[in-house]
Design a protein around this motif. Sequence first.
Motif, PDB file in Angstrom:
ATOM      1  N   SER A  33      54.078  -2.283 -13.242  1.00 57.44           N
ATOM      2  CA  SER A  33      55.411  -2.880 -13.413  1.00 57.44           C
ATOM      3  C   SER A  33      55.731  -3.835 -12.271  1.00 57.44           C
ATOM      4  CB  SER A  33      56.476  -1.779 -13.472  1.00 57.44           C
ATOM      5  OG  SER A  33      56.253  -0.924 -14.564  1.00 57.44           O
ATOM      6  N   ALA A  34      55.336  -3.426 -11.066  1.00 56.75           N
ATOM      7  CA  ALA A  34      55.624  -4.257  -9.891  1.00 56.75           C
ATOM      8  C   ALA A  34      54.814  -5.554  -9.900  1.00 56.75           C
ATOM      9  CB  ALA A  34      55.327  -3.465  -8.626  1.00 56.75           C
ATOM     10  N   VAL A  35      53.535  -5.463 -10.267  1.00 55.62           N
ATOM     11  CA  VAL A  35      52.661  -6.646 -10.290  1.00 55.62           C
ATOM     12  C   VAL A  35      53.150  -7.664 -11.316  1.00 55.62           C
ATOM     13  CG1 VAL A  35      50.329  -7.468 -10.833  1.00 55.62           C
ATOM     14  CG2 VAL A  35      50.643  -5.437  -9.411  1.00 55.62           C
ATOM     15  N   LYS A  36      53.634  -7.205 -12.467  1.00 56.83           N
ATOM     16  CA  LYS A  36      54.127  -8.097 -13.514  1.00 56.83           C
ATOM     17  C   LYS A  36      55.278  -8.976 -13.023  1.00 56.83           C
ATOM     18  CE  LYS A  36      52.813  -5.462 -17.644  1.00 56.83           C
ATOM     19  NZ  LYS A  36      53.284  -4.672 -18.803  1.00 56.83           N
ATOM     20  N   LYS A  37      55.974  -8.489 -11.992  1.00 57.10           N
ATOM     21  CA  LYS A  37      57.121  -9.246 -11.479  1.00 57.10           C
ATOM     22  C   LYS A  37      56.714 -10.360 -10.515  1.00 57.10           C
ATOM     23  CE  LYS A  37      60.384  -5.375 -11.867  1.00 57.10           C
ATOM     24  NZ  LYS A  37      61.295  -4.474 -11.142  1.00 57.10           N
ATOM     25  N   VAL A  38      55.482 -10.268  -9.976  1.00 53.66           N
ATOM     26  CA  VAL A  38      55.089 -11.252  -8.958  1.00 53.66           C
ATOM     27  C   VAL A  38      54.022 -12.242  -9.452  1.00 53.66           C
ATOM     28  CG1 VAL A  38      55.677  -9.732  -7.044  1.00 53.66           C
ATOM     29  CG2 VAL A  38      53.351  -9.688  -7.979  1.00 53.66           C
ATOM     30  N   LEU A  41      52.416 -14.043 -15.994  1.00 50.28           N
ATOM     31  CA  LEU A  41      51.554 -13.463 -17.010  1.00 50.28           C
ATOM     32  C   LEU A  41      51.949 -13.984 -18.386  1.00 50.28           C
ATOM     33  CD1 LEU A  41      49.253 -11.318 -17.267  1.00 50.28           C
ATOM     34  CD2 LEU A  41      51.046  -9.696 -17.937  1.00 50.28           C
ATOM     35  N   LYS A  42      50.978 -14.555 -19.093  1.00 51.20           N
ATOM     36  CA  LYS A  42      51.222 -15.064 -20.440  1.00 51.20           C
ATOM     37  C   LYS A  42      51.213 -13.905 -21.441  1.00 51.20           C
ATOM     38  CE  LYS A  42      49.156 -19.556 -19.382  1.00 51.20           C
ATOM     39  NZ  LYS A  42      48.063 -20.529 -19.711  1.00 51.20           N
ATOM     40  N   PRO A  43      51.926 -14.058 -22.566  1.00 52.50           N
ATOM     41  CA  PRO A  43      52.048 -12.964 -23.551  1.00 52.50           C
ATOM     42  C   PRO A  43      50.706 -12.444 -24.061  1.00 52.50           C
ATOM     43  CG  PRO A  43      53.616 -14.712 -24.041  1.00 52.50           C
ATOM     44  CD  PRO A  43      52.738 -15.234 -22.945  1.00 52.50           C
ATOM     45  N   GLU A  44      49.729 -13.361 -24.217  1.00 55.40           N
ATOM     46  CA  GLU A  44      48.460 -12.924 -24.787  1.00 55.40           C
ATOM     47  C   GLU A  44      47.530 -12.309 -23.737  1.00 55.40           C
ATOM     48  OE1 GLU A  44      48.024 -17.276 -23.655  1.00 55.40           O
ATOM     49  OE2 GLU A  44      49.527 -15.980 -24.652  1.00 55.40           O
ATOM     50  N   GLU A  45      47.898 -12.341 -22.469  1.00 58.83           N
ATOM     51  CA  GLU A  45      47.041 -11.843 -21.396  1.00 58.83           C
ATOM     52  C   GLU A  45      47.245 -10.329 -21.193  1.00 58.83           C
ATOM     53  OE1 GLU A  45      46.181 -15.465 -18.373  1.00 58.83           O
ATOM     54  OE2 GLU A  45      48.182 -14.538 -18.210  1.00 58.83           O
ATOM     55  N   GLU A  46      46.135  -9.651 -20.827  1.00 62.40           N
ATOM     56  CA  GLU A  46      46.175  -8.209 -20.578  1.00 62.40           C
ATOM     57  C   GLU A  46      46.105  -7.957 -19.079  1.00 62.40           C
ATOM     58  OE1 GLU A  46      42.900  -6.113 -22.168  1.00 62.40           O
ATOM     59  OE2 GLU A  46      43.734  -4.119 -21.739  1.00 62.40           O
ATOM     60  N   ARG A  62      43.246  -9.180 -14.522  1.00 59.48           N
ATOM     61  CA  ARG A  62      43.851  -9.971 -15.606  1.00 59.48           C
ATOM     62  C   ARG A  62      42.747 -10.315 -16.577  1.00 59.48           C
ATOM     63  NH1 ARG A  62      46.695 -15.574 -14.139  1.00 59.48           N
ATOM     64  NH2 ARG A  62      48.490 -14.248 -13.640  1.00 59.48           N
ATOM     65  N   ASN A  63      42.856  -9.814 -17.804  1.00 60.64           N
ATOM     66  CA  ASN A  63      41.817 -10.008 -18.828  1.00 60.64           C
ATOM     67  C   ASN A  63      40.445  -9.606 -18.312  1.00 60.64           C
ATOM     68  OD1 ASN A  63      43.696 -10.952 -20.673  1.00 60.64           O
ATOM     69  ND2 ASN A  63      43.374 -13.089 -20.110  1.00 60.64           N
ATOM     70  N   GLY A  64      40.380  -8.499 -17.540  1.00 54.90           N
ATOM     71  CA  GLY A  64      39.123  -7.978 -17.034  1.00 54.90           C
ATOM     72  C   GLY A  64      38.651  -8.616 -15.743  1.00 54.90           C
TER      73      GLY A  64
END
Length: 392
Positions: A33-38, A41-46, A62-64
């Motif tokens: 959750s914390a990393v997503k804020k910094v 990240l595009k919607p299709e990326e994992e 990010r995407n492996g």
Amino acid sequence: MSQELIAIIEQMEREKGIKKEVLIEAVESALLSAVKKVIDLKPEEELKVQLDPDTGKMRAFRNGIEITSIDFGRIAASTARQVIIQKIREAEKEVVFTEFQSKVGELVSGTVYRFDKGNIIVDLLGKAEGVILKREQSPQEEFKQGQRIRIYVAEVKKDVRGAQIILSRTHPNLVKRLFELEVPEIYEGIVEIKSISRQPGERTKIAVWSKNEKVDCVGACVGMRGNRVRNIVNELQGEKIDIVRYSEDIKEYIKAALSPAKVSEIKLNKENLKAEVIVDNDQLSLAIGKHGQNVRLACRLIGWELDIRTKETSSAAKEEKKQEEKVIVEEGISLEQLTGVGEKTLANLKEAGFHSVQDILKAKTEDLTKVKGIAEKKAVKLIKEAKKLISK
């Protein structure tokens, strides 16, 4: 920060009993959750975050592909800290819920912590708090703050605050568990508790049976000089306990269940699980009990409906009276009961077909005047006398 985080996790595992894997998963979720804020990240990326359980090293993918531009130390120290604490608290609540969920139906010890709107809050040895709702409190019992008590775990539910532990002092199985603790023969399975019926704070009936003929089930529960049952009575603050000897012979079982009253006769209706119990007049109030308590508890104990009666009010007595009334109705009231009627007149009436007072009532005046020796005036008088007899 990495080694410090692992140290905290291992400490939580030791002190709170929360598995390390559960805490690792909670930390990874928080860091994600914390990393997503910094990062952008595009919607299709994992996005995936891993925490090494041995070294405490944190890695993000990010995407492996590993992301090397993230300062995990700063993120963990600021954004993730509160989330991690929250996750650990949630895991701790889950441990408490699981532990006490396994204790439903058992006795636990605790200390009266406080009173809240009629409810009693109990501290369960520092692990959690339970509540004795007002409906689960015996009306005759009183507790003080700080008092140690034993309570029955009736239910454990989840709510937003964690595990809600419902405790009881009124459940029949509270008495059952106390007997299991107090009587070794019950704990070992030699003596079996067949049934319990209870009116909390007032009286309990408990039916017991021995698997070993050499062991007296009632004597085992009573104990030497009554010390075993006395300990349980003291624990229940004076609640009376009747120990009943279970029997497969339902009549013997009913007699024992209605103790201390003495039963004279029992008539069974096995199809409807009903029984008419006949007692002497001086045993009636004892069999029924105060406000019907004795018979009510006996009914619950054996699972039959019991109808307590004296010999005078029994169904047999009622049937006998009914038969007598039936004979009177069928045969009619004899003519001899009519006042002012001589033997000759009676003989003439019977010869003319009038054999009962009911026959006189059915006749008309002119019918009676056809009888030898009966004029109109006497006929009217006979009908009047017959009505008087019938109305009595």
